[in-house]
Design an enzyme around this catalytic site. Structure first.
Site, PDB file in Angstrom:
ATOM      1  N   HIS A 183       0.747  -1.300   0.027  1.00  0.00           N
ATOM      2  CA  HIS A 183       0.069  -0.062   0.145  1.00  0.00           C
ATOM      3  C   HIS A 183       0.877   1.318   0.440  1.00  0.00           C
ATOM      4  O   HIS A 183       1.957   1.095   0.744  1.00  0.00           O
ATOM      5  CB  HIS A 183      -0.776  -0.339   0.815  1.00  0.00           C
ATOM      6  N   HIS A 184       0.417   2.520  -0.602  1.00  0.00           N
ATOM      7  CA  HIS A 184       1.177   3.329  -1.064  1.00  0.00           C
ATOM      8  C   HIS A 184       1.138   4.217   0.399  1.00  0.00           C
ATOM      9  O   HIS A 184      -0.152   5.444  -0.469  1.00  0.00           O
ATOM     10  CB  HIS A 184       1.472   4.294  -2.365  1.00  0.00           C
ATOM     11  N   ALA A 185       1.672   4.696   1.318  1.00  0.00           N
ATOM     12  CA  ALA A 185       1.158   5.871   2.144  1.00  0.00           C
ATOM     13  C   ALA A 185       2.434   7.116   1.266  1.00  0.00           C
ATOM     14  O   ALA A 185       2.860   7.272   0.132  1.00  0.00           O
ATOM     15  CB  ALA A 185       1.815   5.521   3.566  1.00  0.00           C
TER      16      ALA A 185
END
Length: 253
Positions: free
Chosen positions: A53-55
């Site tokens: 997941h790309h924060a």
């Protein structure tokens, strides 16, 4: 730089600079975030694709890459946003650490050479506009098609509290529309909070010739959602994430 160096940047020339960079990043992770990595036994000895997941700032993934390099002495290549190449003076740095906007044929080639490669299907859009660890993949299945072509497993990883390190201001329909039209990032970013970060490596999803790329992508997304739901308290909270630096009773399971 010759063609072989472009397609396989894992050269003895760059081993010391990579190790130096990895030590700096790992030391930062230990001191500022109390970084922990769990589930390394799930990483294949051969090639594979890491999905995360790309924060706003994908610190968990970055810290994972550094720790992995130091512990396994193996490089994990990383797919970056195409606009990253606009950053002046950083091209050589990106080259040394294997960070690049790779085309699908290049991704498959990296896999066939036996390497790992990290991809965030949500990319910058997910980083800027996702809410509370939600996934914004749309209909992206390129990573699944690349994994099927190279016949490699996909390994999901998730970092607890990753979205509490940095945050954005100004999430509106207008700014999201502007991003969708231009692929440029407009939102101000704040943070740098020393929250607790723990990265969990899930079980690999093996190559299966009997499913489609769409089915494989959905399977990977479900695996990531399960990791998130198991290890992340939602909604995210910066103060709680800070207090977890002092939680001595936390158990990964």
């Amino acid at each position: 730089m010759n063609k072989d160096q472009e397609t396989d940047s894992y050269s003895k020339i760059w081993e010391k600079p990579r190790r130096f960079i990895a030590h700096i990043v790992d030391t930062y992770g230990k001191i500022w975030h109390g970084f922990e990595l769990t589930g390394t036994e799930n990483l294949p000895k051969g090639p594979g694709i890491i999905i995360y997941h790309h924060a706003v700032a994908p610190l968990g993934y970055i810290l994972f890459v550094a720790r992995y390099f130091l512990e396994r002495e193996r490089m994990c290549y990383s797919l970056m946003h195409r606009f990253g190449h606009w950053m002046p003076g950083l091209q050589m740095f990106f080259y040394v650490i294997g960070l690049k906007f790779y085309k699908q044929a290049e991704i498959v080639q990296i896999m066939k050479k036996g390497h790992l490669l990290g991809i965030s299907p949500g990319g910058a859009r997910e980083a800027m506009y996702s809410h509370d660890y939600s996934f914004m993949w749309g209909k992206r299945t390129g990573f699944a098609r690349a994994a099927m072509e190279a016949k490699v497993p996909i390994i999901p990883i998730f970092t607890q509290n990753n979205c509490e390190t940095y945050r954005t201001i100004g999430k509106t329909r207008l700014t999201q529309w502007l991003y969708d039209k231009t692929r440029c990032m407009y939102l101000p970013i704040y943070g740098g909070f020393p929250v607790k970060l723990r990265t969990f490596i899930g079980e690999p999803i093996p190559y299966d010739p009997n499913i489609t790329a769409v089915e494989l992508a959905e399977r990977v997304k479900t695996a990531l959602e399960n990791l998130r739901d198991k290890h992340q308290k939602r909604p995210g909270n910066i103060l709680r994430a800070l207090s977890e630096r002092f939680d001595k009773h936390y158990k990964a399971d």
